[in-house]
Design a protein around this motif. Structure first.
Motif, PDB file in Angstrom:
ATOM      1  N   LEU A 240       0.780  -1.205  -0.116  1.00 36.07           N
ATOM      2  CA  LEU A 240       0.091   0.008   0.049  1.00 36.07           C
ATOM      3  C   LEU A 240       0.891   1.287   0.023  1.00 36.07           C
ATOM      4  O   LEU A 240       0.543   2.164  -0.648  1.00 36.07           O
ATOM      5  CB  LEU A 240      -0.802   0.069   1.273  1.00 36.07           C
ATOM      6  N   MET A 241       1.929   1.349   0.910  1.00 31.86           N
ATOM      7  CA  MET A 241       2.766   2.571   1.092  1.00 31.86           C
ATOM      8  C   MET A 241       3.516   2.696  -0.093  1.00 31.86           C
ATOM      9  O   MET A 241       3.695   3.830  -0.453  1.00 31.86           O
ATOM     10  CB  MET A 241       3.321   2.496   2.515  1.00 31.86           C
ATOM     11  N   LEU A 247       0.235   3.837  -7.684  1.00 32.54           N
ATOM     12  CA  LEU A 247      -0.537   2.901  -8.475  1.00 32.54           C
ATOM     13  C   LEU A 247      -1.682   3.380  -8.769  1.00 32.54           C
ATOM     14  O   LEU A 247      -2.273   3.478  -9.878  1.00 32.54           O
ATOM     15  CB  LEU A 247      -0.037   1.599  -8.479  1.00 32.54           C
ATOM     16  N   ASP A 248      -2.701   3.136  -7.667  1.00 35.89           N
ATOM     17  CA  ASP A 248      -3.882   3.352  -7.744  1.00 35.89           C
ATOM     18  C   ASP A 248      -4.591   4.691  -8.109  1.00 35.89           C
ATOM     19  O   ASP A 248      -5.486   4.710  -9.037  1.00 35.89           O
ATOM     20  CB  ASP A 248      -4.664   3.007  -6.338  1.00 35.89           C
ATOM     21  N   PRO A 249      -3.906   5.788  -7.741  1.00 27.58           N
ATOM     22  CA  PRO A 249      -4.407   7.025  -8.239  1.00 27.58           C
ATOM     23  C   PRO A 249      -4.121   6.882  -9.701  1.00 27.58           C
ATOM     24  O   PRO A 249      -5.268   7.651 -10.292  1.00 27.58           O
ATOM     25  CB  PRO A 249      -3.564   8.105  -7.523  1.00 27.58           C
ATOM     26  N   VAL A 250      -3.357   6.691 -10.314  1.00 24.34           N
ATOM     27  CA  VAL A 250      -2.986   6.902 -11.586  1.00 24.34           C
ATOM     28  C   VAL A 250      -3.519   5.743 -12.576  1.00 24.34           C
ATOM     29  O   VAL A 250      -3.794   6.175 -13.674  1.00 24.34           O
ATOM     30  CB  VAL A 250      -1.184   6.969 -12.123  1.00 24.34           C
ATOM     31  N   ALA A 257      -8.803   2.510  -0.299  1.00 24.04           N
ATOM     32  CA  ALA A 257      -9.468   2.825   1.086  1.00 24.04           C
ATOM     33  C   ALA A 257      -8.623   2.428   2.075  1.00 24.04           C
ATOM     34  O   ALA A 257      -8.634   3.221   3.415  1.00 24.04           O
ATOM     35  CB  ALA A 257     -10.790   2.024   0.922  1.00 24.04           C
ATOM     36  N   ASP A 258      -8.011   1.140   2.090  1.00 19.23           N
ATOM     37  CA  ASP A 258      -7.285   0.717   3.476  1.00 19.23           C
ATOM     38  C   ASP A 258      -6.214   1.553   3.655  1.00 19.23           C
ATOM     39  O   ASP A 258      -5.737   1.629   4.659  1.00 19.23           O
ATOM     40  CB  ASP A 258      -7.341  -0.947   3.397  1.00 19.23           C
ATOM     41  N   ALA A 261      -7.643   4.651   5.389  1.00 18.07           N
ATOM     42  CA  ALA A 261      -8.177   4.403   6.666  1.00 18.07           C
ATOM     43  C   ALA A 261      -6.860   4.308   7.745  1.00 18.07           C
ATOM     44  O   ALA A 261      -6.770   4.669   8.839  1.00 18.07           O
ATOM     45  CB  ALA A 261      -8.637   3.037   6.757  1.00 18.07           C
ATOM     46  N   LEU A 262      -5.819   3.704   7.080  1.00 15.97           N
ATOM     47  CA  LEU A 262      -4.559   3.161   8.108  1.00 15.97           C
ATOM     48  C   LEU A 262      -3.895   4.548   8.377  1.00 15.97           C
ATOM     49  O   LEU A 262      -3.671   4.748   9.601  1.00 15.97           O
ATOM     50  CB  LEU A 262      -3.630   2.492   7.254  1.00 15.97           C
ATOM     51  N   LEU A 263      -3.756   5.599   7.497  1.00 13.76           N
ATOM     52  CA  LEU A 263      -3.050   6.902   7.797  1.00 13.76           C
ATOM     53  C   LEU A 263      -4.232   7.550   8.636  1.00 13.76           C
ATOM     54  O   LEU A 263      -3.490   8.527   9.550  1.00 13.76           O
ATOM     55  CB  LEU A 263      -2.777   7.488   6.415  1.00 13.76           C
ATOM     56  N   LYS A 264      -5.338   7.421   8.510  1.00 11.85           N
ATOM     57  CA  LYS A 264      -6.303   8.427   9.347  1.00 11.85           C
ATOM     58  C   LYS A 264      -6.149   7.941  10.683  1.00 11.85           C
ATOM     59  O   LYS A 264      -6.381   8.638  11.630  1.00 11.85           O
ATOM     60  CB  LYS A 264      -7.691   8.076   8.539  1.00 11.85           C
ATOM     61  N   SER A 265      -6.014   6.552  10.674  1.00  6.08           N
ATOM     62  CA  SER A 265      -5.990   5.912  12.295  1.00  6.08           C
ATOM     63  C   SER A 265      -4.838   6.562  12.921  1.00  6.08           C
ATOM     64  O   SER A 265      -4.734   6.295  14.376  1.00  6.08           O
ATOM     65  CB  SER A 265      -6.043   4.373  12.103  1.00  6.08           C
TER      66      SER A 265
END
Length: 458
Positions: A240-241, A247-250, A257-258, A261-265
């Motif tokens: 993810l990091m 990769l996902d944005p482009v 989403a995960d 959620a991880l960075l938010k937590s």
């Protein structure tokens, strides 16, 4: 066995402006850092001592032709084109890049042009670099100027090269300027880089240019030590990091989403604006460049996190040294050829099989003069490295992966960031004192492979 590749396969190599051109009018972060801490650079060799492409572009392009390249990726230096990042365009830089692009096209070598390859203009860094949204806007203007100047003859554009690297190097692990260790600032830099990418894609689409636009990502497959759920989770977070954060944005136009959620937590999310989501969705690309050098092997942490230590990705995983792994001892990197296949299969199965190509793959070796025979470096190890990777690439293509080409890093031995000339990567040997170029054995092998669009391997 014969490995034949699809018609019109891109055979070539990659380089960058800062690592090849030499001194420029506009100061970059690298010039600034080297002037202040030359001890951080191998043998005190800084970014002025390059392979002098600025002077020798014409003969170098002849060498590309000799190596049967049908394509070649390099970058435009933002600091050369617009020395202060936001002001007047330097007409000498325009002349230089026009000549390079025209000569490549004339020689039948398709130019692939990257807009940003780690070389932030120092004037932009002084106002915060990628932490500042004004720099995002300045980059978008720079990109648009490039499209207007060169977009009639450059049909393959890339917004960024390895955008995770300035995040890691500059804001997490202290191997790029500004040498900050702060996760939230790193996350902001990564986020603003995606916004800058999307703004450049928007400008490209609005201009209705004839070509295509993409990005170059260094993808490092994350392999868990075992199938134990704790190891699998650790590998997922590393993925993810270090991979999916770009990769996902482009490719999907949104963040996983995960990851959010991880960075938010952990209270590490960058500041977002309501309209950012729309902008990111606009940044979907036409072509993905994949740089592959090594895998990432991880396991769950064996020890508790020190709560006083800075928040880091390694709060969630440890690196794992797999017993018996094959190593490049000079670079300290594992050599794992199937990784290139795993990347392509992941793109095919989970990302809709996008148009992609291998934009970098390479092997840096120290003190290659040891291998000189009859005046030529016999780098059989590099031939084996390339052919093993190409065999796995071929397997991916034969199973439907949409991979259109292979570019080696690099063409001529070049200056490599803090490592300077410690490890050599080129098809062509560079004598730094005389600037003489000599084709290595691997260069001859690659020229034959490109000419035949195939190679034989036992």
């Amino acid at each position: 066995m014969k490995y034949a590749f699809p018609d019109n396969f891109w055979w070539g190599s990659a380089s960058s402006a800062l690592q090849t051109e030499g001194a420029r009018e506009g100061e970059t972060t690298w010039d600034y850092w080297f002037a202040r801490e030359p001890n951080r650079f191998h043998n005190g060799v800084g970014p002025q001592q390059t392979s002098t492409f600025y002077q020798h572009w014409k003969t170098d392009i002849q060498l590309l032709k000799q190596l049967n390249h049908n394509s070649f990726r390099t970058s435009i230096s933002w600091a050369r084109l617009i020395p202060d990042g936001i002001g007047e365009v330097n007409p000498e830089a325009v002349d230089f890049y026009n000549q390079v692009i025209d000569e490549l096209n004339e020689q039948g070598i398709t130019p692939f042009i990257t807009l940003f390859h780690f070389d932030m203009p120092m004037a932009m860094q002084e106002i915060g670099g990628w932490e500042n949204r004004d720099v995002v806007d300045a980059y978008a203007r720079y990109a648009q100027i490039c499209f207007e100047l060169f977009g009639d003859r450059v049909l393959h554009w890339f917004t960024f090269n390895e955008p995770i690297v300035p995040v890691e190097g500059g804001y997490l692990y202290d191997f790029h300027y500004p040498n900050v260790v702060d996760f939230r600032r790193a996350a902001t830099v990564a986020y603003h880089t995606v916004l800058a990418h999307s703004k450049a894609v928007q400008a490209y689409r609005a201009g209705h240019y004839a070509g295509e636009i993409g990005i170059v990502l260094n993808l490092t497959p994350s392999y868990p030590r075992s199938q134990n759920p704790a190891d699998v989770k650790a590998a997922h977070i590393a993925d993810l990091m270090f991979n999916r954060s770009f990769l996902d944005p482009v490719l999907r136009g949104e963040y996983p989403a995960d990851l959010v959620a991880l960075l938010k937590s952990c209270d590490q999310l960058p500041a977002c604006k309501p309209e950012d989501g729309f902008l990111i969705a606009e940044g979907k690309i036409d072509l993905l460049g994949v740089n592959y050098y090594q895998p990432r092997r991880v396991k769950c942490r064996d020890s508790a996190v020190n709560p006083q230590a800075p928040f880091m990705p390694e709060w969630f995983f440890d690196s794992y040294e797999m017993p018996g792994r094959k190593m490049n001892p000079y670079r300290g990197w594992e050599i794992y050829e199937p990784g290139i296949y795993d990347i392509l299969v992941n793109l095919r199965d989970n990302y809709g099989n996008p148009r992609c190509f291998i934009s970098e793959n390479g092997m840096g070796v120290e003190n290659e003069q040891r291998f000189i025979e009859n005046g030529q470096i016999n780098d059989q190890y590099r031939i084996e490295f390339i052919s093993e990777h190409l065999a796995w690439l071929h397997k991916g293509i034969s199973e439907g992966c949409n991979c259109l080409g292979y570019h080696m890093w690099t063409f001529i031995d070049n200056w490599s960031w803090c490592n300077a000339y410690k490890n050599r990567y080129g098809f062509i040997q560079l004598d730094l004192k005389t600037q003489q170029r000599t084709i290595k054995k691997s260069g001859e092998w690659f020229a034959a492979t490109a000419l035949n669009n195939s190679f034989d391997k036992e």
